[in-house]
Design an enzyme around this catalytic site. Structure first.
Site, PDB file in Angstrom:
ATOM      1  CE1 TYR A   1      46.709  22.612 -20.548  1.00 61.53           C
ATOM      2  CE2 TYR A   1      47.447  21.631 -18.501  1.00 61.53           C
ATOM      3  CZ  TYR A   1      47.122  21.516 -19.838  1.00 61.53           C
ATOM      4  OH  TYR A   1      47.212  20.284 -20.446  1.00 61.53           O
TER       5      TYR A   1
ATOM      6  CE  LYS B   1      51.432  27.111 -35.491  1.00 63.61           C
ATOM      7  NZ  LYS B   1      51.772  26.082 -36.491  1.00 63.61           N
TER       8      LYS B   1
ATOM      9  CG  ASP C   1      53.578  23.303 -36.649  1.00 63.70           C
ATOM     10  OD1 ASP C   1      54.553  23.903 -36.143  1.00 63.70           O
ATOM     11  OD2 ASP C   1      52.951  23.742 -37.638  1.00 63.70           O
TER      12      ASP C   1
ATOM     13  CG  ASP D   1      49.632  17.893 -21.361  1.00 67.62           C
ATOM     14  OD1 ASP D   1      50.003  16.971 -20.609  1.00 67.62           O
ATOM     15  OD2 ASP D   1      48.511  17.917 -21.915  1.00 67.62           O
TER      16      ASP D   1
ATOM     17  CG  ASP E   1      51.225  12.214 -22.769  1.00 65.82           C
ATOM     18  OD1 ASP E   1      51.749  12.615 -21.705  1.00 65.82           O
ATOM     19  OD2 ASP E   1      50.109  11.659 -22.800  1.00 65.82           O
TER      20      ASP E   1
HETATM   21  C1  IPM Z   1      49.631  16.038 -17.079  1.00 66.74           C
HETATM   22  C2  IPM Z   1      48.189  15.727 -17.283  1.00 66.74           C
HETATM   23  C3  IPM Z   1      47.341  16.862 -16.745  1.00 66.74           C
HETATM   24  C4  IPM Z   1      47.727  18.153 -17.421  1.00 66.74           C
HETATM   25  C5  IPM Z   1      45.835  16.621 -16.887  1.00 66.74           C
HETATM   26  C6  IPM Z   1      45.409  15.336 -16.241  1.00 66.74           C
HETATM   27  C7  IPM Z   1      45.026  17.761 -16.378  1.00 66.74           C
HETATM   28  O1  IPM Z   1      47.941  15.451 -18.612  1.00 66.74           O
HETATM   29  O2  IPM Z   1      50.038  16.339 -15.957  1.00 66.74           O
HETATM   30  O3  IPM Z   1      50.393  15.941 -18.048  1.00 66.74           O
HETATM   31  O4  IPM Z   1      47.672  18.270 -18.630  1.00 66.74           O
HETATM   32  O5  IPM Z   1      48.100  19.085 -16.711  1.00 66.74           O
HETATM   33 MG    MG Z   2      49.710  15.163 -19.756  1.00 63.21          MG
END
Ligand code: IPM
Ligand code: MG
Length: 355
Positions: A136, A186, A219, A243, A247
């Protein structure tokens, strides 16, 4: 009584709905005389972009610097505003320019919450996600836009100092828990950037011989987190890998309606930012059905960071009781309860009502 200046950025769609619920819970501690909050609200987000042409004011970051913490809802209006306008243009600017280099994402499976896994075991882990660079970095651009020669390029950047400060935080966190740290990488494909990351990890592992540490490819990690999530304690990962995995871990402990995160500046030079990990969910906005628990948990993380540990623990305990009872559940948890009813249930367990 301690006073805290909190910047409130509700954002878009369900963002303002859920942070309003978090504020109701925080107000309970004001009524009890535990502490006070001075709120400064900022109307930033995709809506602000549609109204003004900018997701936030030009001096936004400087204005935030003056507060004690930032309570953030959710941003984005994907049907009308390109996602990066609020993602990179707002949230990532907060993270980078305020030096919020740790994104801490706890995942704990509580009694009464169904996991999609058949045998989830006792899941209680924390992901430490590097939050200011990596995949990022935002360095790059687009060339020859809209022509057959079009090119898009974005650099992955891992600095030694950036890796060190995040991985060190993870080792320190592991010391307060079960003393296990898993470093996600990775190396086989991203040998250059991950080379720096794993070298730093190896150096720090030698400094923390009391922490059991291991390195796992991302992975394989995705598979292990499904196969034996209870085996993990603290996991440290680069920005995008953290990230994605966070999730996944949210999904196995009840979904993103329950998952909160803390964007921390461990040096405490800048205010840290607390948010639910879910997005703005335009499809359910305005109906009063979003689950407020993730935002309420974010408020608890904020209290903990501010030093109000007991208040924070009381919120977590109240949430745990509500979920264990299971009588009040929002739609994402298989129930029909409205957003406000879920908060009412938490307030009830805290022994207070607000109306
Ligand atoms: C998070 C979100 C953000 C990220 C997106 C919305 C840009 O997915 O905070 O996990 O990946 O930084
Ligand atoms: Mg996210």
């Amino acid at each position: 009584m301690q006073r805290y200046r909190i910047a409130l950025v509700g954002g878009d769609h369900i963002g303002p709905e859920v942070v309003a619920e978090g504020r109701r819970v925080l107000a309970a501690f004001e009524r009890e005389g535990v502490c006070r909050f001075e709120w400064q609200e900022y109307p930033w987000g995709a809506g602000h972009y549609l109204r003004t042409g900018a997701a936030m004011d030009a001096d936004a970051i400087d204005r935030l610097r003056g507060c004690d913490a930032i309570y953030f809802g959710a941003h984005g209006d994907p049907a009308r505003v390109p996602e990066h306008v609020t993602g990179q243009g707002m949230l990532h600017r907060f993270r980078k320019e305020l030096g919020l280099f740790v994104n801490l994402r706890p995942a704990r499976l509580l009694p009464g919450v169904a996991s999609p896994l058949r045998e989830p075991g006792d899941i209680d882990l924390q992901i430490v996600r590097e939050n200011t660079e990596g995949e990022y970095s935002g360095m790059g651009g687009r060339l020859h836009v809209g022509t057959p020669l079009e090119l898009g390029m974005q650099a992955i950047v891992v600095t030694r100092a950036g890796a060190e400060r995040t991985i060190r935080f993870a080792f320190e966190l592991a010391r307060t828990r079960r003393r296990q740290l898993t470093c996600v990488t990775k190396g086989s494909a991203l040998g250059q950037v991950m080379g720096v990351w794993v070298d730093v990890f190896a150096e720090l592992a030698a400094e923390y011989p009391d922490v059991q540490s291991e390195r796992v490819n991302v992975d394989a990690m995705a598979m292990y987190l499904l196969a034996r999530p209870a085996a993990y304690d603290v996991i440290v990962a680069s920005n995008l890998m953290g990230d994605i995995l966070s999730d996944l871990t949210a999904g196995i402990v009840g979904g993103i309606g329950l998952a909160a995160s803390a964007n921390l500046d461990p040096t405490r030079r800048n205010p840290s930012l607390f948010e639910p990990i879910h997005g703005s969910a335009p499809d359910i906005a305005g109906q009063g059905i979003a689950n407020p628990i993730a935002a309420i948990r974010a408020a608890a993380l904020m209290l903990d960071w501010l030093g109000e540990r007991e208040a924070s623990q009381r919120i977590d305990a109240a949430i745990a009781e509500v979920l264990a009872e299971g009588t009040v559940r929002t739609r994402d948890l298989g129930g029909t309860a409205a957003t406000t009813k879920m908060t009412d249930a938490v307030l009830d367990k805290l022994g207070t009502v607000d109306s």
